[in-house]
Scaffold this active site. Structure first.
Site, PDB file in Angstrom:
ATOM      1  N   TYR A 210      12.040   0.215  -3.719  1.00 28.24           N
ATOM      2  CA  TYR A 210      11.631   1.597  -3.907  1.00 28.24           C
ATOM      3  C   TYR A 210      12.844   2.450  -4.281  1.00 28.24           C
ATOM      4  CZ  TYR A 210       7.082   0.930  -1.528  1.00 28.24           C
ATOM      5  OH  TYR A 210       5.818   0.524  -1.188  1.00 28.24           O
TER       6      TYR A 210
ATOM      7  N   ARG B   8       0.843  -1.196   0.000  1.00 22.83           N
ATOM      8  CA  ARG B   8       0.000   0.000   0.000  1.00 22.83           C
ATOM      9  C   ARG B   8       0.878   1.246   0.000  1.00 22.83           C
ATOM     10  NH1 ARG B   8      -5.048  -0.813   4.199  1.00 22.83           N
ATOM     11  NH2 ARG B   8      -5.924  -2.717   3.289  1.00 22.83           N
TER      12      ARG B   8
ATOM     13  N   ASP C 256       1.325   5.463   0.129  1.00 18.96           N
ATOM     14  CA  ASP C 256       0.673   6.611   0.749  1.00 18.96           C
ATOM     15  C   ASP C 256       0.255   7.637  -0.300  1.00 18.96           C
ATOM     16  OD1 ASP C 256       1.075   5.527   3.267  1.00 18.96           O
ATOM     17  OD2 ASP C 256       2.978   6.584   3.571  1.00 18.96           O
TER      18      ASP C 256
ATOM     19  N   ARG D  84      10.337   6.847   3.564  1.00 26.31           N
ATOM     20  CA  ARG D  84      10.492   8.301   3.633  1.00 26.31           C
ATOM     21  C   ARG D  84      11.209   8.731   4.903  1.00 26.31           C
ATOM     22  NH1 ARG D  84       5.389  11.355   3.116  1.00 26.31           N
ATOM     23  NH2 ARG D  84       4.178   9.506   3.688  1.00 26.31           N
TER      24      ARG D  84
END
Length: 278
Positions: A115, A55, A57, A205
């Site tokens: 990522y 999932r 953001d 992040r």
């Protein structure tokens, strides 16, 4: 009545105008958009329900997202990607639909997610056409120092200092790769590439936020080591803006190992008693 048939979807999207992946009442989300159009084009009696590998953001992008959907046996998903291409908005695409092998679960069968977080610093030459996919910071960053810092975090550990804890969920993850380099592109972008078996909420992040502090010279490597050893979320770790983050790829084991991997991933995780914290 025949059992439903599971289909794998390979998905890409620009997250700028979405409130994340997960469906939320009254908000535009990637899951909501896809489930709506799958239900419509296949004329399903009940709404389609997608299970996703990771999932994302609000504002986060993906070019290698994976999901699965179980469809009635009388609905053929072979041409679903082509039919969705006619109706989906321009910021989301289903690039492939394939019949899933036995035991496949888009979320639990995955062995890793990769990522990339992209940055422009004071030495970069920003391209306005890419502004929604890169985060700009005012300082001059040192990618080599950031890369050394990233190496300190690789391994099996509790990433609670870098996560927003979810009740009942573990924050133990195996970070298998974390590197930072300035790209040889026209902008002089800095890419932070991170791969793990799974990620907690806001983890990537937050990791990049910690490296930003080190790369800008505001913090040193010993600070990062102290943060990484903290038992709960650390207040000094900045959560980076979402636009620089993109889910690039999800990895799966061979077909014959899919079910076993899914069973293993569902188990609650703990660190080995003799494991080092790093």
């Amino acid at each position: 009545m025949k059992d439903p048939v599971r289909w794998r979807l390979d998905i890409a999207y620009d997250g700028a105008a979405f409130h994340g992946w997960a469906a939320q009442a009254g908000l535009r989300t990637v899951q909501g958009e896809l489930e709506h159009w799958i239900t419509m084009v296949l004329r399903l009696a009940a709404p389609a329900q997608l299970t996703v590998a990771g999932r994302t953001d609000a504002g986060v992008h993906a070019r290698g997202q994976v999901a699965h959907v179980d469809l009635p046996a009388d609905r053929d998903g072979t041409h679903l990607a082509r039919r969705l291409a006619r109706v989906l908005p321009a910021d989301v695409a289903v690039n492939a639909v394939s019949r899933a092998p036995n035991g496949f679960d888009a979320r639990f069968s995955a062995t890793w997610r990769r990522y990339v977080y992209r940055l422009w610093d004071a030495d970069s030459v920003p391209d306005p056409l890419l502004r929604n996919h890169v985060t700009r910071v005012p300082e001059r960053l040192d990618p080599q120092v950031m890369d050394r810092a990233a190496g300190l975090l690789v391994g099996l550990r509790d990433f609670a200092p870098f996560c927003r804890r979810k009740e009942g969920a573990t924050t133990i993850r195996h970070l298998t790769h974390f590197s930072v380099a300035r790209l040889d592109d026209a902008c002089g972008s800095i890419a932070c590439t991170v791969q793990a078996d799974a990620f907690c909420h806001s983890m990537v992040r937050s990791l990049v936020g910690a490296l930003w502090a080190v790369g800008a010279g505001r913090r040193d490597l010993s600070w990062l080591e102290r943060v990484a050893a903290h038992p709960v979320r650390h207040a000094d770790v900045h959560v980076m803006r979402p636009e620089g983050l993109c889910l690039e790829e999800v990895g799966y084991p061979p077909d014959e190992e899919l079910a076993a991997r899914a069973s293993q991933a569902r188990a609650v995780r703990a660190l080995p008693c003799d494991a080092e914290p790093g």
